[in-house]
Design a protein around this motif. Structure first.
Motif, PDB file in Angstrom:
ATOM      1  N   PRO A   1       0.824  -1.215   0.000  1.00 54.39           N
ATOM      2  CA  PRO A   1       0.000   0.000   0.000  1.00 54.39           C
ATOM      3  C   PRO A   1       0.855   1.260   0.000  1.00 54.39           C
ATOM      4  O   PRO A   1       1.972   1.273   0.518  1.00 54.39           O
ATOM      5  CB  PRO A   1      -0.796  -0.122   1.297  1.00 54.39           C
ATOM      6  CG  PRO A   1       0.078  -0.953   2.197  1.00 54.39           C
ATOM      7  CD  PRO A   1       0.770  -1.926   1.295  1.00 54.39           C
ATOM      8  N   HIS A   2       0.320   2.293  -0.569  1.00 58.11           N
ATOM      9  CA  HIS A   2       0.933   3.618  -0.516  1.00 58.11           C
ATOM     10  C   HIS A   2      -0.014   4.514   0.272  1.00 58.11           C
ATOM     11  O   HIS A   2      -1.160   4.729  -0.132  1.00 58.11           O
ATOM     12  CB  HIS A   2       1.155   4.171  -1.918  1.00 58.11           C
ATOM     13  CG  HIS A   2       1.754   5.545  -1.928  1.00 58.11           C
ATOM     14  ND1 HIS A   2       3.083   5.789  -1.656  1.00 58.11           N
ATOM     15  CD2 HIS A   2       1.192   6.769  -2.168  1.00 58.11           C
ATOM     16  CE1 HIS A   2       3.325   7.083  -1.732  1.00 58.11           C
ATOM     17  NE2 HIS A   2       2.195   7.705  -2.037  1.00 58.11           N
ATOM     18  N   ALA A   3       0.437   5.019   1.406  1.00 55.17           N
ATOM     19  CA  ALA A   3      -0.423   5.809   2.288  1.00 55.17           C
ATOM     20  C   ALA A   3       0.003   7.266   2.304  1.00 55.17           C
ATOM     21  O   ALA A   3       1.199   7.577   2.385  1.00 55.17           O
ATOM     22  CB  ALA A   3      -0.405   5.244   3.704  1.00 55.17           C
ATOM     23  N   ILE A   4      -0.968   8.148   2.228  1.00 53.54           N
ATOM     24  CA  ILE A   4      -0.747   9.587   2.374  1.00 53.54           C
ATOM     25  C   ILE A   4      -1.410   9.998   3.687  1.00 53.54           C
ATOM     26  O   ILE A   4      -2.635   9.962   3.816  1.00 53.54           O
ATOM     27  CB  ILE A   4      -1.345  10.372   1.198  1.00 53.54           C
ATOM     28  CG1 ILE A   4      -0.683   9.948  -0.115  1.00 53.54           C
ATOM     29  CG2 ILE A   4      -1.187  11.876   1.424  1.00 53.54           C
ATOM     30  CD1 ILE A   4      -1.303  10.591  -1.351  1.00 53.54           C
ATOM     31  N   ASN A   5      -0.597  10.344   4.654  1.00 55.11           N
ATOM     32  CA  ASN A   5      -1.095  10.669   5.989  1.00 55.11           C
ATOM     33  C   ASN A   5      -1.446  12.151   6.043  1.00 55.11           C
ATOM     34  O   ASN A   5      -0.593  13.003   6.265  1.00 55.11           O
ATOM     35  CB  ASN A   5      -0.046  10.324   7.043  1.00 55.11           C
ATOM     36  CG  ASN A   5      -0.593  10.422   8.450  1.00 55.11           C
ATOM     37  OD1 ASN A   5      -1.606  11.074   8.683  1.00 55.11           O
ATOM     38  ND2 ASN A   5       0.067   9.789   9.398  1.00 55.11           N
ATOM     39  N   LEU A   6      -2.710  12.447   5.855  1.00 56.88           N
ATOM     40  CA  LEU A   6      -3.155  13.844   5.852  1.00 56.88           C
ATOM     41  C   LEU A   6      -3.081  14.469   7.238  1.00 56.88           C
ATOM     42  O   LEU A   6      -3.037  15.692   7.363  1.00 56.88           O
ATOM     43  CB  LEU A   6      -4.579  13.928   5.316  1.00 56.88           C
ATOM     44  CG  LEU A   6      -4.765  13.473   3.871  1.00 56.88           C
ATOM     45  CD1 LEU A   6      -6.241  13.451   3.509  1.00 56.88           C
ATOM     46  CD2 LEU A   6      -4.006  14.380   2.910  1.00 56.88           C
ATOM     47  N   SER A   7      -3.053  13.641   8.279  1.00 57.41           N
ATOM     48  CA  SER A   7      -2.968  14.174   9.639  1.00 57.41           C
ATOM     49  C   SER A   7      -1.604  14.799   9.910  1.00 57.41           C
ATOM     50  O   SER A   7      -1.459  15.626  10.810  1.00 57.41           O
ATOM     51  CB  SER A   7      -3.241  13.070  10.664  1.00 57.41           C
ATOM     52  OG  SER A   7      -4.549  12.562  10.512  1.00 57.41           O
ATOM     53  N   LEU A   8      -0.598  14.383   9.160  1.00 51.19           N
ATOM     54  CA  LEU A   8       0.752  14.904   9.361  1.00 51.19           C
ATOM     55  C   LEU A   8       1.167  15.915   8.302  1.00 51.19           C
ATOM     56  O   LEU A   8       2.225  16.527   8.415  1.00 51.19           O
ATOM     57  CB  LEU A   8       1.765  13.748   9.375  1.00 51.19           C
ATOM     58  CG  LEU A   8       1.584  12.705  10.489  1.00 51.19           C
ATOM     59  CD1 LEU A   8       2.642  11.616  10.361  1.00 51.19           C
ATOM     60  CD2 LEU A   8       1.664  13.363  11.855  1.00 51.19           C
ATOM     61  N   LEU A   9       0.341  16.072   7.260  1.00 48.95           N
ATOM     62  CA  LEU A   9       0.671  17.007   6.190  1.00 48.95           C
ATOM     63  C   LEU A   9      -0.060  18.332   6.394  1.00 48.95           C
ATOM     64  O   LEU A   9      -1.220  18.341   6.819  1.00 48.95           O
ATOM     65  CB  LEU A   9       0.262  16.435   4.832  1.00 48.95           C
ATOM     66  CG  LEU A   9       1.058  15.229   4.322  1.00 48.95           C
ATOM     67  CD1 LEU A   9       0.451  14.728   3.011  1.00 48.95           C
ATOM     68  CD2 LEU A   9       2.529  15.593   4.122  1.00 48.95           C
ATOM     69  N   PRO A  10       0.595  19.439   6.079  1.00 47.81           N
ATOM     70  CA  PRO A  10      -0.119  20.727   6.161  1.00 47.81           C
ATOM     71  C   PRO A  10      -1.197  20.790   5.080  1.00 47.81           C
ATOM     72  O   PRO A  10      -0.961  20.435   3.919  1.00 47.81           O
ATOM     73  CB  PRO A  10       0.991  21.757   5.906  1.00 47.81           C
ATOM     74  CG  PRO A  10       2.050  21.003   5.154  1.00 47.81           C
ATOM     75  CD  PRO A  10       1.996  19.596   5.657  1.00 47.81           C
ATOM     76  N   HIS A  11      -2.389  21.179   5.468  1.00 46.20           N
ATOM     77  CA  HIS A  11      -3.467  21.294   4.499  1.00 46.20           C
ATOM     78  C   HIS A  11      -4.546  22.193   5.080  1.00 46.20           C
ATOM     79  O   HIS A  11      -4.582  22.460   6.280  1.00 46.20           O
ATOM     80  CB  HIS A  11      -4.061  19.919   4.157  1.00 46.20           C
ATOM     81  CG  HIS A  11      -4.643  19.221   5.342  1.00 46.20           C
ATOM     82  ND1 HIS A  11      -3.945  18.351   6.121  1.00 46.20           N
ATOM     83  CD2 HIS A  11      -5.896  19.281   5.890  1.00 46.20           C
ATOM     84  CE1 HIS A  11      -4.713  17.890   7.092  1.00 46.20           C
ATOM     85  NE2 HIS A  11      -5.902  18.450   6.979  1.00 46.20           N
ATOM     86  N   THR A  12      -5.414  22.634   4.212  1.00 44.75           N
ATOM     87  CA  THR A  12      -6.543  23.461   4.622  1.00 44.75           C
ATOM     88  C   THR A  12      -7.828  22.637   4.521  1.00 44.75           C
ATOM     89  O   THR A  12      -7.856  21.570   3.899  1.00 44.75           O
ATOM     90  CB  THR A  12      -6.671  24.696   3.722  1.00 44.75           C
ATOM     91  OG1 THR A  12      -6.957  24.266   2.376  1.00 44.75           O
ATOM     92  CG2 THR A  12      -5.373  25.508   3.729  1.00 44.75           C
ATOM     93  N   GLU A  13      -8.883  23.138   5.119  1.00 49.32           N
ATOM     94  CA  GLU A  13     -10.184  22.482   4.974  1.00 49.32           C
ATOM     95  C   GLU A  13     -10.598  22.465   3.511  1.00 49.32           C
ATOM     96  O   GLU A  13     -11.230  21.519   3.034  1.00 49.32           O
ATOM     97  CB  GLU A  13     -11.238  23.206   5.815  1.00 49.32           C
ATOM     98  CG  GLU A  13     -11.105  22.976   7.307  1.00 49.32           C
ATOM     99  CD  GLU A  13     -11.262  21.507   7.678  1.00 49.32           C
ATOM    100  OE1 GLU A  13     -12.133  20.831   7.076  1.00 49.32           O
ATOM    101  OE2 GLU A  13     -10.513  21.032   8.546  1.00 49.32           O
ATOM    102  N   GLU A  14     -10.217  23.524   2.786  1.00 50.72           N
ATOM    103  CA  GLU A  14     -10.537  23.581   1.355  1.00 50.72           C
ATOM    104  C   GLU A  14      -9.800  22.473   0.591  1.00 50.72           C
ATOM    105  O   GLU A  14     -10.353  21.909  -0.368  1.00 50.72           O
ATOM    106  CB  GLU A  14     -10.176  24.941   0.779  1.00 50.72           C
ATOM    107  CG  GLU A  14     -11.067  26.091   1.245  1.00 50.72           C
ATOM    108  CD  GLU A  14     -10.684  26.619   2.628  1.00 50.72           C
ATOM    109  OE1 GLU A  14     -11.378  27.529   3.124  1.00 50.72           O
ATOM    110  OE2 GLU A  14      -9.690  26.122   3.207  1.00 50.72           O
ATOM    111  N   ASP A  15      -8.564  22.150   1.031  1.00 51.81           N
ATOM    112  CA  ASP A  15      -7.838  21.036   0.406  1.00 51.81           C
ATOM    113  C   ASP A  15      -8.605  19.730   0.555  1.00 51.81           C
ATOM    114  O   ASP A  15      -8.766  18.971  -0.409  1.00 51.81           O
ATOM    115  CB  ASP A  15      -6.448  20.877   1.044  1.00 51.81           C
ATOM    116  CG  ASP A  15      -5.445  21.893   0.540  1.00 51.81           C
ATOM    117  OD1 ASP A  15      -5.452  22.182  -0.677  1.00 51.81           O
ATOM    118  OD2 ASP A  15      -4.649  22.391   1.346  1.00 51.81           O
ATOM    119  N   LEU A  16      -9.075  19.463   1.791  1.00 54.64           N
ATOM    120  CA  LEU A  16      -9.782  18.215   2.050  1.00 54.64           C
ATOM    121  C   LEU A  16     -11.097  18.148   1.279  1.00 54.64           C
ATOM    122  O   LEU A  16     -11.446  17.106   0.714  1.00 54.64           O
ATOM    123  CB  LEU A  16     -10.047  18.060   3.549  1.00 54.64           C
ATOM    124  CG  LEU A  16      -8.830  17.838   4.446  1.00 54.64           C
ATOM    125  CD1 LEU A  16      -9.267  17.701   5.902  1.00 54.64           C
ATOM    126  CD2 LEU A  16      -8.044  16.600   4.020  1.00 54.64           C
TER     127      LEU A  16
END
Length: 437
Positions: A342-357
């Motif tokens: 599997p390839h996992a992207i951990n959004l909890s550890l990446l900087p992002h905005t609510e608009e990104d999500l």
């Protein structure tokens, strides 16, 4: 490599990693320590449960013990030192000396009882009256739901205490030094052992017993390389179906696939009761699958989905980090296959905005499959409208999102029944059948 859940807990609570080289120095530097041996989280979903529970145990005991996670490379060597036989495990030390341990996962109240007993050992060297005394909890009715694919049935949440005297064997303290605990959740959604009829009450239910015997045989043949065995129940009458329902029970994993297909894992890991209904809501198929995950669901998971993510020419206001993630996902989607990790992207550890999500959620689309796993916290896994892309979200006991990931894989490891749990299910089913011979 640690699981994303454990990694998140370690970073959030600053839990260090220890290995053969520094474990003695770490243990001697602290009066009481709790070593967490997570094991292989891809095979042992209980590992993530303990990862979520450990910080709350530290809090419940007012920080009297210092937690640490044992590195994967040192687990086997240190396992032989402390002599336990199953992962995940917690091992408790006092100034480097072994006090006791707990393997697998327990209900919350059992954790409090077992750890209390463990910490009392060797109290001649340090009496518990020097421990802080948080207020004893009142009754809590919170029901906790599972942080990750736990072992219903094979995952019966039964953990054993080793290396010391069991609960209730310690005398009460005359100096009022009984440990008291802060208010914490005390319920855990776990599967219970099935309640079965007596042998004399199964006359005429030979068809159900034959199905159960066939299921045991399928469990014995099950492997990651073979197709799931399918056992049709449509020809059974109500009485025989009732016995099968009693024997299998309902475990902790429920799968919803569209409006017409549901799969409920039994208390025996790897046995899935699958029901399909027609447009009028009537049952049209009723069968049992034996395997890591029901193939009837997997066949539909990405039917008719897109094979790539379109990159728009412009992005909405507030979207900053979604564009590079789109490129990353498009690079991994063509590689998805049964033999590719599997390839996992951990959004909890990446900087992002609510608009990104919001933008990613809309771009990925929504697939037909929702997997719900209950226990300590809960795990919700959903398919997207893009081939091989899954949302995997973990929530704690108060339903706060603690881990938000996107996985690109044929099937996330958190939803699979582990081979050792399937083997355990076969043994338990054979024990059930032995009663009726």
């Amino acid at each position: 490599m640690f699981s994303p859940v454990l990694t998140m807990m370690m970073e959030r609570h600053r839990i260090p990693v220890v290995d053969e080289a520094n474990i003695d120095a770490f243990a001697e530097a602290h009066d009481l320590t709790a070593l967490f041996f997570p094991g292989d989280w891809l095979r042992l979903a209980e590992s993530n449960d303990v990862a979520v529970i450990l910080p709350e145990l530290v809090q419940a005991f007012q920080g009297v013990f210092k937690p640490a996670v044992v590195s994967r490379e040192s687990e086997r060597e240190l396992q032989s030192r402390y002599r336990f036989d199953a992962f995940p495990a917690l091992v408790f030390l006092r100034n480097g000396e072994y006090l006791g341990g707990i393997k697998r996962v327990l209900d919350w109240e059992d954790y409090l009882t077992e750890i209390d007993g463990i910490l009392r050992r060797g109290r001649a060297r340090r009496r518990l009256s020097s421990f802080p005394k948080p207020a004893r909890p009142t009754t809590v009715t919170t029901t906790i739901i599972s942080s990750e694919r736990k072992r219903p049935g094979g995952r019966n949440m039964a953990a054993s205490l080793f290396g010391g005297i069991g609960p209730g064997s310690q005398p009460s303290e005359g100096d009022g030094s009984d440990l008291q605990y802060m208010e914490m959740p005390k319920g855990m959604a776990t599967s219970a052992s099935p309640v079965l009829p007596e042998k004399e009450n199964v006359a005429g239910l030979e068809a159900a017993l034959a199905v159960l015997s066939a299921l045991a045989e399928s469990l014995g043949r099950s492997s990651p390389d073979c197709e799931n065995a399918v056992h049709d129940l449509s020809g059974l009458d109500h009485a025989n179906l009732a016995l099968i329902d009693q024997a299998l029970g309902e475990g902790e994993v429920l799968i919803i696939c569209g409006d017409d297909l549901k799969a409920q894992e039994s208390v025996l890991a790897g046995i899935w009761r699958v029901r399909q209904t027609g447009t009028d809501g009537r049952l049209v198929r009723d069968f049992v699958e034996v395997g890591a995950f029901p193939s009837a669901v997997l066949e539909r998971a990405f039917a008719g989905c897109r094979n790539t993510l379109p990159a728009p020419a412009t992005y909405p206001t507030g979207v900053f980090n979604a564009p590079p993630l789109i490129s990353e996902l498009n690079g991994r989607i063509p590689l998805v296959g049964p033999d590719v990790g599997p390839h996992a992207i951990n959004l909890s550890l990446l900087p992002h905005t609510e608009e990104d999500l919001t933008f990613l959620d809309g771009l990925l689309g929504h697939g037909p499959v929702v997997v719900l796993s209950r226990g300590y916290g809960n795990c919700r896994v959903t398919t997207t409208g893009t081939r091989g892309v899954w949302w995997v979200r973990f929530f704690n006991s108060t339903d706060d999102l603690i881990l938000n990931t996107i996985e690109v894989t044929a099937l996330p490891g958190v939803v699979r029944a582990a081979p050792e749990d399937i083997a355990d299910s076969r043994q338990r089913l054979l024990e059930i059948l032995e009663v009726y011979r």
